[in-house]
Design a protein around this motif. Sequence first.
Motif, PDB file in Angstrom:
ATOM      1  N   ALA A   1      17.164 -11.946  22.394  1.00 49.98           N
ATOM      2  CA  ALA A   1      18.298 -11.425  23.162  1.00 49.98           C
ATOM      3  C   ALA A   1      17.882 -10.216  23.989  1.00 49.98           C
ATOM      4  N   PHE A   2      17.057  -9.337  23.424  1.00 49.25           N
ATOM      5  CA  PHE A   2      16.580  -8.161  24.156  1.00 49.25           C
ATOM      6  C   PHE A   2      15.717  -8.575  25.341  1.00 49.25           C
TER       7      PHE A   2
ATOM      8  N   LYS B   1      17.945 -10.004  28.062  1.00 48.56           N
ATOM      9  CA  LYS B   1      18.709  -8.929  28.706  1.00 48.56           C
ATOM     10  C   LYS B   1      17.843  -8.167  29.691  1.00 48.56           C
TER      11      LYS B   1
ATOM     12  N   LEU C   1      17.133 -10.309  32.783  1.00 47.25           N
ATOM     13  CA  LEU C   1      18.283 -10.468  33.667  1.00 47.25           C
ATOM     14  C   LEU C   1      18.625  -9.186  34.407  1.00 47.25           C
ATOM     15  N   THR C   2      18.441  -8.032  33.794  1.00 45.67           N
ATOM     16  CA  THR C   2      18.809  -6.773  34.449  1.00 45.67           C
ATOM     17  C   THR C   2      17.714  -6.223  35.346  1.00 45.67           C
TER      18      THR C   2
END
Length: 114
Positions: A14-15, A18, A21-22
């Motif tokens: 998940a990290f 994230k 994507l950012t």
Amino acid sequence: MRAFILTTIIIVIAFVVKVDLTEGSIPLAALSTKSSENGLCEQQREPNYITVQTIEGDTIHSLFALHPAKVPMTFPERLQLFYNLNPHLQLQALVPGENIKLPLSFELENKCGK
């Protein structure tokens, strides 16, 4: 023990997703296909704007109301142009006495001299 390892793996995935994507995994400069001369000329183009000096109590809304746009545009469109002209104000409040640029239209002025 299996639940702990599975939870750790899910958190790590998940990290990574994230961050990808950012921040992105491909540099944006590599996607540019413009020639360097056009790129320099394009960087010198700015929307039509006026420069105003802020006073105590000014907000972006009040400044937009005092200085309406020359062409109809929505508030989000004008706000995007405002932050393009004043990137230092993205996460900062207006400071009295500061000179800022207020966009008036979408039309771009060519600063290349051609």
